[in-house]
Design a protein around this motif. Sequence first.
Motif, PDB file in Angstrom:
ATOM      1  N   GLU A 125       0.902  -1.194  -0.204  1.00  0.00           N
ATOM      2  CA  GLU A 125      -0.280  -0.055  -0.380  1.00  0.00           C
ATOM      3  C   GLU A 125       0.472   0.986   0.101  1.00  0.00           C
ATOM      4  N   ILE A 126       1.859   1.592   0.827  1.00  0.00           N
ATOM      5  CA  ILE A 126       2.572   2.335   1.079  1.00  0.00           C
ATOM      6  C   ILE A 126       3.599   2.582  -0.455  1.00  0.00           C
ATOM      7  N   VAL A 127       3.929   1.997  -1.000  1.00  0.00           N
ATOM      8  CA  VAL A 127       4.931   1.567  -1.912  1.00  0.00           C
ATOM      9  C   VAL A 127       3.892   2.428  -3.179  1.00  0.00           C
ATOM     10  N   ASN A 128       3.093   1.575  -3.749  1.00  0.00           N
ATOM     11  CA  ASN A 128       2.064   1.793  -4.467  1.00  0.00           C
ATOM     12  C   ASN A 128       1.430   2.553  -4.346  1.00  0.00           C
ATOM     13  N   GLN A 129       1.962   3.679  -3.781  1.00  0.00           N
ATOM     14  CA  GLN A 129       1.291   5.186  -3.457  1.00  0.00           C
ATOM     15  C   GLN A 129       2.193   6.058  -3.453  1.00  0.00           C
ATOM     16  N   GLY A 130       3.240   5.615  -3.677  1.00  0.00           N
ATOM     17  CA  GLY A 130       4.748   6.546  -3.972  1.00  0.00           C
ATOM     18  C   GLY A 130       5.207   7.079  -2.272  1.00  0.00           C
ATOM     19  N   LYS A 131       4.820   6.459  -1.647  1.00  0.00           N
ATOM     20  CA  LYS A 131       5.736   7.170  -0.668  1.00  0.00           C
ATOM     21  C   LYS A 131       6.202   6.139   0.300  1.00  0.00           C
ATOM     22  N   LEU A 132       7.118   6.751   1.544  1.00  0.00           N
ATOM     23  CA  LEU A 132       8.300   5.634   1.882  1.00  0.00           C
ATOM     24  C   LEU A 132       7.783   5.090   2.990  1.00  0.00           C
ATOM     25  N   VAL A 133       8.249   4.430   4.168  1.00  0.00           N
ATOM     26  CA  VAL A 133       8.504   3.322   4.244  1.00  0.00           C
ATOM     27  C   VAL A 133       9.036   3.481   5.875  1.00  0.00           C
ATOM     28  N   SER A 134       8.755   3.590   6.493  1.00  0.00           N
ATOM     29  CA  SER A 134       8.923   4.232   8.009  1.00  0.00           C
ATOM     30  C   SER A 134      10.718   3.848   8.456  1.00  0.00           C
ATOM     31  N   ASP A 135      10.517   4.153   8.577  1.00  0.00           N
ATOM     32  CA  ASP A 135      11.853   4.384   8.990  1.00  0.00           C
ATOM     33  C   ASP A 135      12.675   2.690   9.344  1.00  0.00           C
ATOM     34  N   GLU A 136      11.145   2.675  11.185  1.00  0.00           N
ATOM     35  CA  GLU A 136      11.552   1.397  11.155  1.00  0.00           C
ATOM     36  C   GLU A 136      11.781   0.477  10.621  1.00  0.00           C
ATOM     37  N   ILE A 137      10.948   0.293   9.388  1.00  0.00           N
ATOM     38  CA  ILE A 137      10.630  -1.127   8.653  1.00  0.00           C
ATOM     39  C   ILE A 137      12.023  -0.930   7.691  1.00  0.00           C
ATOM     40  N   ILE A 138      12.176  -0.038   7.208  1.00  0.00           N
ATOM     41  CA  ILE A 138      13.467  -0.094   6.541  1.00  0.00           C
ATOM     42  C   ILE A 138      15.106  -0.523   6.988  1.00  0.00           C
TER      43      ILE A 138
END
Length: 293
Positions: free
Chosen positions: A111-124
């Motif tokens: 959902e995040i990637v397909n909207q062109g948003k950044l993934v949270s710092d925690e996940i990345i």
Amino acid sequence: MAALTRLSKPSFTSLSSVSRISRCLYSGIAPEPSSHGASPYSPRLGPKPNLSVKDPKDRNVQWVFLGSPGVGKGTYASRLSNLLGVPHIATGDLVREELAASGPLSKELSEIVNQGKLVSDEIIISLLSKRLEAGGAKGELGFILDGFPRTIRQAEILEGVTEIDLVLNLKLREDVLVEKCLGRRMCSQCGGNFNVASINVKDSNGSPPISMAPLLPPPHCMSKLVTRADDTEEVVKHRIHVYNEKSRPVEEFYRSRGKLLEFDLPGGIPESWPKLLEVLNLDEYKEKQSAAA
Ligand SMILES: Nc1ncnc2c1ncn2[C@@H]1O[C@H](COP(=O)(O)OP(=O)(O)O)[C@@H](O)[C@H]1O
């Protein structure tokens, strides 16, 4: 080799030490902006990690690639990684691998990637830590990071745990970035990256004209080409907007530390690659490598 020698200076920290970034992040303590030139480690991060300092002869580059979506970070980072024998670590690839694995994070990530948003710092940070730990276990030394850091917070965390030698900032006019993203294709079988866009734009608003020939796949890949779900015009434009808002300040972060090398792409790979090697003082390195082959 002057630039490379200059960039290959002291205080090398092991790859595995970078994985301590997750500890810093999960401790919930924001690293202090470090004073330039001083030790990058902030006491507010908790106990200082036991960083192993490598002998200079074992040292390999620790570089970061910055640049808007579509600029060609992946292409040039991957070429340099082959030339220098260091891993090319693209956080976008780590995110896509996680998506493909259909694990517990997949739905949230897609959902995040397909909207062109950044993934949270925690996940990345968690994905990057795992990748670095796996590389460290295999004895990898050095890295070229592509797509990380993308926020000031990520840059501060990275600075808190390891020394970055050089940050290469690739630049291209925005209208070309969109065209390039829309032309990107990947072979679903071999994983090769191609671009079907034929770019030929005139000079405008002070930007020079630019031509880029398509990077076409070999015939056996032709029927297996796929397009990234986030490479639609709307999402690409949003990603560029997010880059300008969240990642542009990272350029200044490294510029103020004297680590940023700006590189305006003069055209496609045939024009840009030799120029890039020249500014990195690597043209000689490449000649030596081909002579030894
Ligand atoms: N360092 C990062 N921080 C947050 N999100 C990231 C990071 N790296 C990658 N991503 C996520 O993965 C997506 C794809 O990244 P990438 O392949 O680097 O694309 P781009 O072509 O936009 O540079 C990004 O849009 C973002 O959702």
